[in-house]
Design an enzyme around this catalytic site. Structure first.
Site, PDB file in Angstrom:
ATOM      1  N   TRP A   1       1.696   3.037  -5.852  1.00 44.97           N
ATOM      2  CA  TRP A   1       0.572   2.368  -5.205  1.00 44.97           C
ATOM      3  C   TRP A   1      -0.720   3.095  -5.613  1.00 44.97           C
ATOM      4  O   TRP A   1      -0.772   4.325  -5.645  1.00 44.97           O
ATOM      5  CB  TRP A   1       0.747   2.413  -3.670  1.00 44.97           C
ATOM      6  CG  TRP A   1      -0.488   1.944  -2.960  1.00 44.97           C
ATOM      7  CD1 TRP A   1      -0.933   0.658  -2.883  1.00 44.97           C
ATOM      8  CD2 TRP A   1      -1.444   2.760  -2.300  1.00 44.97           C
ATOM      9  NE1 TRP A   1      -2.119   0.624  -2.201  1.00 44.97           N
ATOM     10  CE2 TRP A   1      -2.464   1.897  -1.825  1.00 44.97           C
ATOM     11  CE3 TRP A   1      -1.551   4.130  -2.061  1.00 44.97           C
ATOM     12  CZ2 TRP A   1      -3.566   2.356  -1.120  1.00 44.97           C
ATOM     13  CZ3 TRP A   1      -2.651   4.591  -1.356  1.00 44.97           C
ATOM     14  CH2 TRP A   1      -3.641   3.710  -0.887  1.00 44.97           C
TER      15      TRP A   1
ATOM     16  N   ASP B   1      -8.534  -9.023   5.434  1.00 47.38           N
ATOM     17  CA  ASP B   1      -7.646  -8.819   6.585  1.00 47.38           C
ATOM     18  C   ASP B   1      -8.437  -8.603   7.885  1.00 47.38           C
ATOM     19  O   ASP B   1      -9.451  -7.903   7.891  1.00 47.38           O
ATOM     20  CB  ASP B   1      -6.814  -7.560   6.266  1.00 47.38           C
ATOM     21  CG  ASP B   1      -5.601  -7.423   7.147  1.00 47.38           C
ATOM     22  OD1 ASP B   1      -5.454  -8.234   8.068  1.00 47.38           O
ATOM     23  OD2 ASP B   1      -4.810  -6.507   6.884  1.00 47.38           O
TER      24      ASP B   1
ATOM     25  N   ARG C   1       4.192  -0.381   6.940  1.00 52.25           N
ATOM     26  CA  ARG C   1       2.867  -0.796   7.417  1.00 52.25           C
ATOM     27  C   ARG C   1       2.977  -1.611   8.713  1.00 52.25           C
ATOM     28  O   ARG C   1       2.328  -2.633   8.895  1.00 52.25           O
ATOM     29  CB  ARG C   1       2.117  -1.597   6.350  1.00 52.25           C
ATOM     30  CG  ARG C   1       0.608  -1.403   6.463  1.00 52.25           C
ATOM     31  CD  ARG C   1      -0.167  -2.361   5.595  1.00 52.25           C
ATOM     32  NE  ARG C   1      -1.579  -2.065   5.673  1.00 52.25           N
ATOM     33  CZ  ARG C   1      -2.539  -2.936   5.509  1.00 52.25           C
ATOM     34  NH1 ARG C   1      -2.269  -4.187   5.224  1.00 52.25           N
ATOM     35  NH2 ARG C   1      -3.792  -2.580   5.602  1.00 52.25           N
TER      36      ARG C   1
ATOM     37  N   ASP D   1      -1.821 -11.879  -0.157  1.00 56.01           N
ATOM     38  CA  ASP D   1      -1.429 -10.469  -0.204  1.00 56.01           C
ATOM     39  C   ASP D   1       0.037 -10.320   0.195  1.00 56.01           C
ATOM     40  O   ASP D   1       0.635 -11.209   0.823  1.00 56.01           O
ATOM     41  CB  ASP D   1      -2.341  -9.705   0.777  1.00 56.01           C
ATOM     42  CG  ASP D   1      -2.475  -8.229   0.459  1.00 56.01           C
ATOM     43  OD1 ASP D   1      -1.726  -7.736  -0.403  1.00 56.01           O
ATOM     44  OD2 ASP D   1      -3.320  -7.566   1.096  1.00 56.01           O
ATOM     45  N   MET D   2       0.630  -9.183  -0.123  1.00 53.81           N
ATOM     46  CA  MET D   2       2.040  -8.890   0.209  1.00 53.81           C
ATOM     47  C   MET D   2       2.185  -7.382   0.183  1.00 53.81           C
ATOM     48  O   MET D   2       2.137  -6.786  -0.883  1.00 53.81           O
ATOM     49  CB  MET D   2       2.905  -9.555  -0.850  1.00 53.81           C
ATOM     50  CG  MET D   2       4.357  -9.707  -0.542  1.00 53.81           C
ATOM     51  SD  MET D   2       5.290  -8.176  -0.646  1.00 53.81           S
ATOM     52  CE  MET D   2       6.927  -8.783  -0.476  1.00 53.81           C
TER      53      MET D   2
ATOM     54  N   CYS E   1      -1.949 -10.669  -4.873  1.00 58.75           N
ATOM     55  CA  CYS E   1      -2.173  -9.259  -4.578  1.00 58.75           C
ATOM     56  C   CYS E   1      -0.903  -8.753  -3.903  1.00 58.75           C
ATOM     57  O   CYS E   1      -0.264  -9.486  -3.154  1.00 58.75           O
ATOM     58  CB  CYS E   1      -3.365  -9.164  -3.608  1.00 58.75           C
ATOM     59  SG  CYS E   1      -3.644  -7.512  -2.947  1.00 58.75           S
TER      60      CYS E   1
ATOM     61  N   ASP F   1      -5.384  -1.196  -5.551  1.00 60.48           N
ATOM     62  CA  ASP F   1      -6.235  -0.825  -4.410  1.00 60.48           C
ATOM     63  C   ASP F   1      -7.133   0.339  -4.772  1.00 60.48           C
ATOM     64  O   ASP F   1      -8.039   0.686  -4.020  1.00 60.48           O
ATOM     65  CB  ASP F   1      -5.372  -0.453  -3.197  1.00 60.48           C
ATOM     66  CG  ASP F   1      -4.938  -1.699  -2.450  1.00 60.48           C
ATOM     67  OD1 ASP F   1      -5.452  -2.786  -2.746  1.00 60.48           O
ATOM     68  OD2 ASP F   1      -4.070  -1.577  -1.567  1.00 60.48           O
TER      69      ASP F   1
HETATM   70  C1  DGJ Z   1      -3.922  -4.604   0.517  1.00 65.64           C
HETATM   71  C2  DGJ Z   1      -4.894  -5.178  -0.471  1.00 65.64           C
HETATM   72  O1  DGJ Z   1      -4.603  -4.743  -1.746  1.00 65.64           O
HETATM   73  C3  DGJ Z   1      -6.307  -4.816  -0.040  1.00 65.64           C
HETATM   74  O2  DGJ Z   1      -7.222  -5.258  -0.987  1.00 65.64           O
HETATM   75  C4  DGJ Z   1      -6.564  -5.408   1.305  1.00 65.64           C
HETATM   76  O3  DGJ Z   1      -6.549  -6.798   1.211  1.00 65.64           O
HETATM   77  C5  DGJ Z   1      -5.537  -4.921   2.305  1.00 65.64           C
HETATM   78  N1  DGJ Z   1      -4.203  -5.138   1.837  1.00 65.64           N
HETATM   79  C6  DGJ Z   1      -5.700  -5.603   3.631  1.00 65.64           C
HETATM   80  O4  DGJ Z   1      -4.710  -5.298   4.511  1.00 65.64           O
END
Ligand code: DGJ
Length: 740
Positions: free
Chosen positions: A199, A367, A443, A478-479, A523, A545
């Protein structure tokens, strides 16, 4: 034989030759067994069969030897487990408890156009410019029929391969492994290149020699993963960006994968790629077909850089469907790093007003806008706007943002559920889980079982109703966690990983069909699902990120090994960078984001007036040069961190220099955008000279400041960059060609 120059698929007795623009692929059938005779630089006709070494295998007709020797040595086009091929296999069939099958040629068809797959994203191509070979094999004991597909595309040095398995046994069977492609090469001191990381450190290229045995890139996380990307390259030991041989293969798939190279006892290499057999056991009823995802194969005799450009062209022309592919995409400002969970409508409107001033076109609300999502412990699954934050809902916010002159985009994480959510309280069984065991939290969230139709229906309507109601045209999907606790109320354990991905693709397909104008950005905590499968639905994927411009140099460079820069989500963020703590010049941050989709991810209300002028220039640079990034050819010219090699410096392992340089060259070679970034400042060093690549030697190229150079000077002597001061300082140079 009449195929000297033509693109096409040709058949001669017991041999099939696929000719792309500058590569050839040859299949030869030996006593009924299809073998992989050759893949590489273009041949101008059928080769001899000598390299198959048929006479060395004692089992072949006319010999009285044993079959096992043959099975152990033959370069099978699609190797199977259980009958003597001990190398990395493609297929494992289990019938009545026994493992093993043996495939022999049955038939073949050659046709115009491209085969389709039900439920899986595929490459596409029209009838004019695409040809497909379907090679049909049958098990000698009548268990399965396999169709191997090979598609070639006019003007592209790419082959797309896959396999369909049909149960013809009359009874149910189990599949323990179904890979998509296998290729064999002679071992000649090649290296393997993989994209590894974690990550916030995705897609870092690693290059190493290939020893005996197996080496792989793989994921068992249910996503293609941050750690290893569904891609491997095998390159000659002396290959650089500009010279040497490079074979690359990648998978059009977003879940567990295996890409493996085996160096065998006889110094051959077998490279396979497909769905990871880990946790995979597929029940196939009589007559049913299992379809593998497609694998993409590229060969370049002009170095690693050309391999990348071939992938880029193919992805743009035959994979990405989105209408935004070559369009000027809106300049986005995303509020994640500006506010995290601490925002309300007033704050978003304040950001939008200031962003409007400098030409930013869209605010993406990240988010935190739904349920009681004041932090990341709650509310995933409850996709209703939080009235405390958005008093007039998403629709109301969108109207207010539109009134300012921006558009509104929105974030979802649809595949997830928080234990603290109305959704989980109502449907605890909708989360993936093994009976009697508490699922693992990551998370503070669980993964929804999207192998179930009713779960997909809920997810789809949650997203689609907001898009319909509020006329939203950008979604960040997102995931944020891997899959664990692989148990479902309805789906067999060995089928969950793959059916999850099929469920995801169904959702993506539905969404992009109902909303054809949607700009979908995928994402997965950054680049955890940066793969060709997702690119079939979204023209861009959030790359990492980690928004630190200097860290991004390696991340983005590795990503471009396979994926076109225009697919890399890249934003300018605030300094000191939130993850890394580094301070980098604002202009450099812009140059790095300009090599991807370009946008912002900072609290623009806190940016000084002086810096706002730089932001204004950056937005206008994007408007001027964005087409080069989207449509042009990409060249890596220098690297300070990578194991790849720099143009003009063919040192094995690459030049570990002090700078990064890359260029975008328009297809007609009339425009070039060169970016130069010094990673670390040093005393008493001269400004670097960068040799350009891929331009027209016979033209003059004029810089925007009026200086002018011949193409051959820029390629052979190089361009003297400006003196830089400090870490992470850089410049961009825009050249326009003029006739000499
Ligand atoms: C992970 C994404 O990569 C970020 O850019 C952001 O959207 C966060 N999640 C939000 O929880």
């Amino acid at each position: 034989m009449g195929c000297e120059v033509e693109f096409g698929i040709y058949v001669e007795e017991n041999m099939i030759l696929l000719q792309t623009e500058s590569t050839s692929y040859v299949i030869a059938v030996s006593d009924g067994y299809p073998g992989n005779l050759y893949y590489g630089e273009r041949l101008e006709g059928f080769p001899s069969r000598d390299s198959l070494r048929e006479s060395e295998y004692s089992y072949l007709k006319g010999n009285n030897g044993e079959k096992c020797t043959f099975m152990d040595g033959f370069p099978f086009e699609y190797g199977v487990t259980g009958t003597g091929d001990f190398k990395s296999s493609c297929l494992e069939v289990i019938s009545s408890g026994f493992t093993g099958c043996e495939l022999k040629y049955k038939d073949h068809r050659i046709y115009k156009g491209k085969n389709k797959k039900s439920g899986l994203p595929t490459a596409y191509g029209n009838e004019e410019d695409t040809m497909t070979l379907a090679l049909i094999l049958e098990d000698t004991a009548g268990l399965v029929e396999i169709t191997l597909f090979y598609s070639i595309f006019r003007g592209m040095d790419v082959i797309v391969k896959s396999a369909d398995v049909r149960n013809i046994s009359g009874a149910p069977i189990k599949l323990g492994k179904v890979l998509s492609s296998s290729v064999e090469f002679g071992y000649d001191g090649q290296d393997i290149i993989t994209l590894n990381g974690s990550w916030a450190r995705e897609h870092i290229a690693e290059r190493r020699p290939i020893g005996y045995g197996r080496v792989s890139a793989a994921s068992t996380r249910g996503i293609s993963s941050h750690q290893e990307n569904p891609f491997i390259a095998i390159v000659s030991g002396n290959a650089t960006e500009t010279e040497g041989e490079a074979f690359g293969t990648a998978l059009i798939y977003s879940g567990n994968f295996l890409a493996e190279v085996e160096r065998t006892q006889h110094d051959t290499l077998r490279a396979v790629i497909g769905i990871n057999p880990y946790g995979f056991e597929w029940t196939l009823e009589d007559g049913e077909i299992f379809e593998s995802p497609e694998a993409v194969l590229v060969w370049s005799s002009e170095g690693i850089g050309e391999m990348s450009r071939r992938f880029h062209d193919y992805i743009r022309e035959h994979l990405i469907r989105s209408g935004y592919l070559y369009k000027d995409r809106p300049v986005i400002i995303n509020n994640w790093e500006a506010t995290y969970f601490d925002f309300n409508e007033d704050k978003l409107l304040e950001i939008a007003r200031r962003a409007k001033d400098v030409g930013i076109e869209m605010l993406v609300m990240d988010d935190g806008w739904f349920g009681k999502r004041y932090d990341d412990t709650t509310s995933l699954g409850d996709w209703k706007p939080n009235p405390e934050r958005l008093p007039d809902g998403v629709k109301g916010l969108k109207e207010k943002i539109n009134a300012i002159g921006l558009d509104l985009g929105i974030w979802f994480e649809p595949e997830m559920v928080s234990p603290d959510s109305n959704l989980y309280r109502a449907h605890p069984d909708w989360a993936l889980q093994i009976p009697g065991r508490e699922p693992a939290l990551a998370r503070t969230q669980y993964v929804l079982d999207i192998t179930r139709k009713e779960v997909r229906e809920y997810i789809y309507e949650s997203v689609a109703s907001i898009l319909r109601e509020s006329d939203i045209r950008y979604v960040k999907w997102d995931m944020n966690r891997p899959l664990t606790d692989i148990g479902s109320r309805v789906t067999r354990p060995g089928e969950i990983y793959h059916r999850y991905i099929l469920g995801l693709y169904e959702l993506m397909d539905r969404l992009t069909t109902e909303f054809p104008d949607l700009l979908l950005e995928n994402c997965s905590s950054g680049g955890g699902r940066f793969d060709m499968g997702m690119l079939c639905y979204s023209p861009q994927i959030w790359c990492s990120d980690n928004t630190d411009a200097v860290a991004r140099l390696d991340i983005q460079e590795g990503t471009t090994l396979v994926y076109p820069p225009s697919a890399m989500g890249a934003h300018v963020s605030v300094c000191p960078n939130h993850l890394v703590g580094r301070t980098t010049d604002l202009r450099t941050r812009g140059y790095v984001a300009l090599a991807g989709t370009f946008g912002y991810e900072l609290d623009i209300t806190k940016v000084s007036d002086e810096d706002m002028e730089i932001v204004r220039e950056q937005v206008s640079d994007y408007k001027r040069f964005g087409h080069l990034v989207r449509e042009g050819d990409y060249y890596r010219l220098a690297s300070a961190g990578s194991v790849l090699c720099s143009a003009g410096n063919p040192v094995k392992g690459g030049r570990i220099g002090r700078s990064y340089a890359w260029s975008f060259v328009s297809k007609d070679k009339s425009e070039v955008l060169l970016t130069y970034i010094q990673k670390t400042g040093e005393a008493n060093v001269r400004p670097e000279i960068i040799k350009l690549a891929g331009i027209d030697r016979s033209k003059r190229y004029r810089l925007d400041d009026g200086r002018s150079y011949t193409g051959d000077e820029l390629m052979n002597i190089g361009f003297v960059t400006d003196r830089q001061r400090g870490d992470g300082s850089g410049s961009i140079y825009h050249f326009t060609a003029e006739e000499v």
